[in-house]
Design a protein around this motif. Sequence first.
Motif, mmCIF file in Angstrom:
data_model
loop_
_atom_site.group_PDB
_atom_site.id
_atom_site.type_symbol
_atom_site.label_atom_id
_atom_site.label_comp_id
_atom_site.label_asym_id
_atom_site.label_seq_id
_atom_site.Cartn_x
_atom_site.Cartn_y
_atom_site.Cartn_z
ATOM 1 N N PRO A 175 9.571 8.556 -70.379
ATOM 2 C CA PRO A 175 9.998 9.374 -69.131
ATOM 3 C C PRO A 175 10.615 10.920 -69.718
ATOM 4 C CG PRO A 175 10.606 7.217 -68.484
ATOM 5 C CD PRO A 175 10.191 7.168 -69.915
ATOM 6 N N VAL A 176 11.306 10.635 -70.955
ATOM 7 C CA VAL A 176 12.068 12.034 -71.396
ATOM 8 C C VAL A 176 11.221 12.702 -72.224
ATOM 9 C CG1 VAL A 176 14.214 10.509 -71.396
ATOM 10 C CG2 VAL A 176 12.895 10.642 -73.591
ATOM 11 N N ARG A 177 10.058 12.287 -72.536
ATOM 12 C CA ARG A 177 9.043 13.148 -73.771
ATOM 13 C C ARG A 177 8.549 14.393 -72.933
ATOM 14 N NH1 ARG A 177 5.553 11.329 -77.967
ATOM 15 N NH2 ARG A 177 3.781 12.348 -78.136
ATOM 16 N N SER A 206 16.414 18.753 -64.200
ATOM 17 C CA SER A 206 17.404 17.782 -63.943
ATOM 18 C C SER A 206 17.471 16.460 -64.245
ATOM 19 C CB SER A 206 17.118 17.916 -62.222
ATOM 20 O OG SER A 206 17.274 19.025 -61.510
ATOM 21 N N PHE A 207 16.198 15.921 -64.775
ATOM 22 C CA PHE A 207 16.465 14.452 -65.181
ATOM 23 C C PHE A 207 16.929 14.512 -66.542
ATOM 24 C CE2 PHE A 207 13.894 11.437 -67.896
ATOM 25 C CZ PHE A 207 14.340 10.224 -67.140
ATOM 26 N N LEU A 208 16.474 15.477 -67.372
ATOM 27 C CA LEU A 208 17.121 15.795 -68.554
ATOM 28 C C LEU A 208 18.393 16.016 -68.763
ATOM 29 C CD1 LEU A 208 14.786 17.727 -71.018
ATOM 30 C CD2 LEU A 208 15.004 15.445 -71.068
ATOM 31 N N GLN A 209 19.119 16.620 -67.913
ATOM 32 C CA GLN A 209 20.517 17.035 -67.643
ATOM 33 C C GLN A 209 21.135 15.673 -67.476
ATOM 34 O OE1 GLN A 209 22.115 19.890 -68.462
ATOM 35 N NE2 GLN A 209 24.107 18.779 -68.050
ATOM 36 N N ARG A 210 20.799 14.943 -66.377
ATOM 37 C CA ARG A 210 21.270 13.849 -65.877
ATOM 38 C C ARG A 210 21.281 12.592 -67.053
ATOM 39 N NH1 ARG A 210 18.480 13.373 -61.894
ATOM 40 N NH2 ARG A 210 17.117 11.730 -62.688
ATOM 41 N N GLU A 211 20.250 12.402 -67.569
ATOM 42 C CA GLU A 211 19.799 11.507 -68.589
ATOM 43 C C GLU A 211 20.616 11.713 -69.904
ATOM 44 O OE1 GLU A 211 18.997 8.512 -67.705
ATOM 45 O OE2 GLU A 211 18.808 8.958 -65.718
ATOM 46 N N LEU A 212 20.272 12.956 -70.661
ATOM 47 C CA LEU A 212 20.598 13.079 -71.797
ATOM 48 C C LEU A 212 21.615 14.229 -71.962
ATOM 49 C CD1 LEU A 212 17.256 12.570 -73.385
ATOM 50 C CD2 LEU A 212 19.110 10.987 -73.541
ATOM 51 N N ASN A 213 21.965 15.293 -70.952
ATOM 52 C CA ASN A 213 22.803 16.297 -71.179
ATOM 53 C C ASN A 213 22.153 17.053 -72.059
ATOM 54 O OD1 ASN A 213 24.793 17.896 -70.209
ATOM 55 N ND2 ASN A 213 26.197 17.233 -72.066
#
Length: 230
Positions: A175-177, A206-213
Motif C-alpha cells: 500500500p505504501v509503494r 494523507s495515507f503517507l503522512q499518517r503512516e510514515l510521516n
Amino acid sequence: MELLRGFEATGEGHRIALPVSAQHLLAFLALHDGGVPRGAVAERLWPDCTQRRAAANLRTALYHARLRGRAIPVESPGQWLRLAPAVRVDLRYARRSARQVVAGLDRLPVSCDAIVDDLAAELLPGWEEEWLTLERERWDQLRLYALEGLAHQLCDAERYLSALQTALAAIAIDPVRETAHRIVVEVHLAEGNLASALRSYQHYRSFLQRELNVAPSPKMTGLVRNLQRM
C-alpha cells in the motif's frame, strides 16, 4: 503442486493429504529448482534442532512425502534432494509469466484477468517459516513490477478499467509503494477524470503522512500540480 494461495498437492486428479513436515519439505524443494544438499535442507527446515535431530526429522518427512505423495516424486542424487522435473509447480509458471510481462508483452490478451489473478496471489499465505521470508520478498518484487508494467501497457492501449484494476492489485500488495499509486493517477488523467486523479493523489498523500510521516515524491506531486491550482 500449488504454492500460491496456499499449499496443495494433487496427483491423478486427487488431493494428496500430507503431514505438515512433508508439506514443508515439498514446498521448500519446489522453491529450489536445482535441488538442495540434504544437510542444508535439514538445517533450513529445522533450524532450532541439533544436526542429528534435524537429519532425523528430514528422514521422517521424506518418508511421508514418498509414501503418500508418490505422484510428486522426490529425487535424491548423491547427497542432494530435488523434485522430479516432471512435477508441475504453479509458482514456476507464474514467475515465467511475470518475467514476460516485465519484459513487455508483444500483444495484450483480450482479457488479462487470469494474469492479474496469478500475480495477485500470495506465496503460501499463513505459513510463518523463516526460510520463506526471502522467497516471499522475491515473489512480491517480481509481481509488483509485473503488475505495474501491465497496468502501463493497458493504459497505453486505452483499456483504462483494466489498467486501474491492475494497479490497484499492486497497491493491495504494497500500500505504501508510490509507483502503483502514480499509475492510478496517470490512468485517471489519461481518461480525463481530473477530479478522480486529484482525489487519488490526496488520499495517497494523507495515507503517507499518517503512516510514515513523509510526503509523495516531486514526480508524484508534479502529476497534479496544475490541478491543485484550479
